[in-house]
Design a protein around this motif. Sequence first.
Motif, PDB file in Angstrom:
ATOM      1  N   LEU A 429      53.650  27.915 -13.577  1.00 17.60           N
ATOM      2  CA  LEU A 429      54.566  27.244 -14.672  1.00 17.60           C
ATOM      3  C   LEU A 429      55.739  28.009 -14.348  1.00 17.60           C
ATOM      4  O   LEU A 429      56.061  29.301 -14.193  1.00 17.60           O
ATOM      5  CB  LEU A 429      54.197  27.312 -15.889  1.00 17.60           C
ATOM      6  N   ARG A 430      56.835  27.188 -14.367  1.00 12.80           N
ATOM      7  CA  ARG A 430      58.178  27.579 -14.006  1.00 12.80           C
ATOM      8  C   ARG A 430      59.131  27.115 -15.168  1.00 12.80           C
ATOM      9  O   ARG A 430      59.802  26.180 -15.274  1.00 12.80           O
ATOM     10  CB  ARG A 430      58.912  27.252 -12.693  1.00 12.80           C
ATOM     11  N   THR A 448      55.231  22.456 -14.441  1.00 13.98           N
ATOM     12  CA  THR A 448      54.081  22.804 -14.297  1.00 13.98           C
ATOM     13  C   THR A 448      53.894  22.181 -12.890  1.00 13.98           C
ATOM     14  O   THR A 448      54.171  20.904 -12.553  1.00 13.98           O
ATOM     15  CB  THR A 448      53.084  22.285 -15.121  1.00 13.98           C
ATOM     16  N   ARG A 449      53.607  23.133 -11.823  1.00 13.12           N
ATOM     17  CA  ARG A 449      53.134  22.680 -10.703  1.00 13.12           C
ATOM     18  C   ARG A 449      51.349  22.516 -10.550  1.00 13.12           C
ATOM     19  O   ARG A 449      51.000  23.828 -11.072  1.00 13.12           O
ATOM     20  CB  ARG A 449      53.813  23.434  -9.488  1.00 13.12           C
ATOM     21  N   VAL A 450      50.984  21.755  -9.839  1.00 18.89           N
ATOM     22  CA  VAL A 450      49.552  21.616  -9.756  1.00 18.89           C
ATOM     23  C   VAL A 450      48.840  21.523  -8.504  1.00 18.89           C
ATOM     24  O   VAL A 450      49.586  20.450  -7.610  1.00 18.89           O
ATOM     25  CB  VAL A 450      49.124  20.685 -10.587  1.00 18.89           C
ATOM     26  N   THR A 470      54.740  19.210 -19.286  1.00 22.63           N
ATOM     27  CA  THR A 470      54.439  20.540 -19.842  1.00 22.63           C
ATOM     28  C   THR A 470      54.737  20.362 -21.377  1.00 22.63           C
ATOM     29  O   THR A 470      55.860  20.200 -21.504  1.00 22.63           O
ATOM     30  CB  THR A 470      55.079  21.684 -19.312  1.00 22.63           C
ATOM     31  N   TRP A 471      53.633  20.353 -22.252  1.00 17.01           N
ATOM     32  CA  TRP A 471      53.853  20.117 -23.754  1.00 17.01           C
ATOM     33  C   TRP A 471      53.924  21.657 -24.341  1.00 17.01           C
ATOM     34  O   TRP A 471      52.884  22.100 -24.016  1.00 17.01           O
ATOM     35  CB  TRP A 471      52.972  19.126 -24.218  1.00 17.01           C
ATOM     36  N   VAL A 472      54.767  21.907 -24.920  1.00 10.38           N
ATOM     37  CA  VAL A 472      54.880  23.137 -25.977  1.00 10.38           C
ATOM     38  C   VAL A 472      54.762  22.426 -27.287  1.00 10.38           C
ATOM     39  O   VAL A 472      55.652  21.649 -27.773  1.00 10.38           O
ATOM     40  CB  VAL A 472      55.857  23.696 -25.976  1.00 10.38           C
ATOM     41  N   LEU A 473      53.682  22.680 -28.216  1.00 14.46           N
ATOM     42  CA  LEU A 473      53.527  21.841 -29.537  1.00 14.46           C
ATOM     43  C   LEU A 473      54.432  22.529 -30.300  1.00 14.46           C
ATOM     44  O   LEU A 473      54.890  23.615 -30.377  1.00 14.46           O
ATOM     45  CB  LEU A 473      52.136  22.244 -29.918  1.00 14.46           C
TER      46      LEU A 473
END
Length: 476
Positions: A429-430, A448-450, A470-473
């Motif tokens: 994650l960056r 997010t790199r996968v 990328t989800w931040v709730l």
Amino acid sequence: MSGNTEFFDELDGGGDGPRAPYAAYTRWFEGENLKDLQRKSIEAETFFRRTGITFNVYGQAEADERLIPFDIVPRIISAREWTRLTKGIEQRVRAINAFLHDIYHRQEILRAGRVPVDLIARNEAFLPQMIGVEPPGGIYTHITGIDLVRTGENDFYVLEDNARTPSGVSYMLENRETMLQMFPELFSKVKVRPVSDYPAMLRRSLGACMPVNASGDETVAVLTPGIHNSAYFEHAFLADNMGVELVEGTDLRVQNGKICMRTTRGYRPVDVVYRRVDDDFLDPLNFNPDSLLGVPGIFDVYRAGGITIANAPGTGIADDKAIYSYMPDIVEFYTGEKAILKNVPTWRCSDKESLAYVLDHLDELVVKEVHGSGGYGMLVGPAASKKDLNIFRKKLEAKPGNYIAQPTLALSTVPILTKAGLAPRHVDLRPFALFSPRGVEITPGGLTRVALKAGSLVVNSSQGGGTKDTWVLEDG
């Protein structure tokens, strides 16, 4: 998707059901048709291709412009996890900025013996021309990307610091835009913090870093090396979304002690240049005389307080992977606190004992070039052939100071969509942090790199990796 006993799985954590951050998404997913989702995945690829979201792969004879694969299953982070991460990121960004100010001024950390003098003095990323130069507002690292990996429920490590010209934020924004278009109903079921205000945040942050002799108009421009640069799409994207001009070196010139930008109405003063050109090519009068990408005299105007350059020249030394190994000391030295985010244990191959250990355990370690990036020039020992190991052994023996080594971390996995359903893949994650005299602002999420290949630990797009939203709730 079953959990992997060797790796922390962010979906289920090795338990019987989904972890709390994934609970609402999992309920939604279980009600969806797999074939419909796979069609959506193809739609996403079409969207990215139509939008022109590509990157260049250097060293390829043909087909050097590629689409970054996008996976439609989001990576989900709870509000509680994000709060902890942001505290660690802010602490680190402030420490890096203080370190840069110190090594170009009083050099107290060197006098204290916390960082070796030779590591700075002989470092090609150290810019002697910046000694004694005070950047506007005291800010060196206006934009920083901190690469994070996870190995457990509460275990996050910083893999590397990107303080020079961090890239990837356009993919973060386009990934979200794509998900919103394809799954609008999903965002009514799962409350996710937005990222779309990043360009406005960046524009405000840069505008807060006016030089001493500003024109008064807060004029910002993005300086690009041109269309052949691997991140040109991002340069154009950010300029467009900030509502500022995208310029090349030939569009700027020194006029009456200011940097001025060519417009249809003549040359207009610029206050802030968000440069995506490396130090060496920034100014042919002060650095590489053969550069055709920079602006002759821009560094002289900078030293005189007539322009803000973001990020400041000379910040590249904070990217150095040998400097990285001293980051816990650097954080403690400038903040008086222990580092919230852990470093990956690192062997500096310039040290004889460390080199001996690395050579003896080469098949167990990850070896990186001190100035490397993008996954190039890297050895992943456990996945390397005998031939690759022998090649790297010779490189290490010839120029040990060019390399560091780290243990092979058990990177966490998150689900991706495959033909058979969900399958775990490794990620990093960056997050992106903006720093100005107003403070540090961190966009909720990041890139997010996968690693799309099963078992692969290499997530870089240049090495076959992809990206995720990328989800931040909002809470939880």
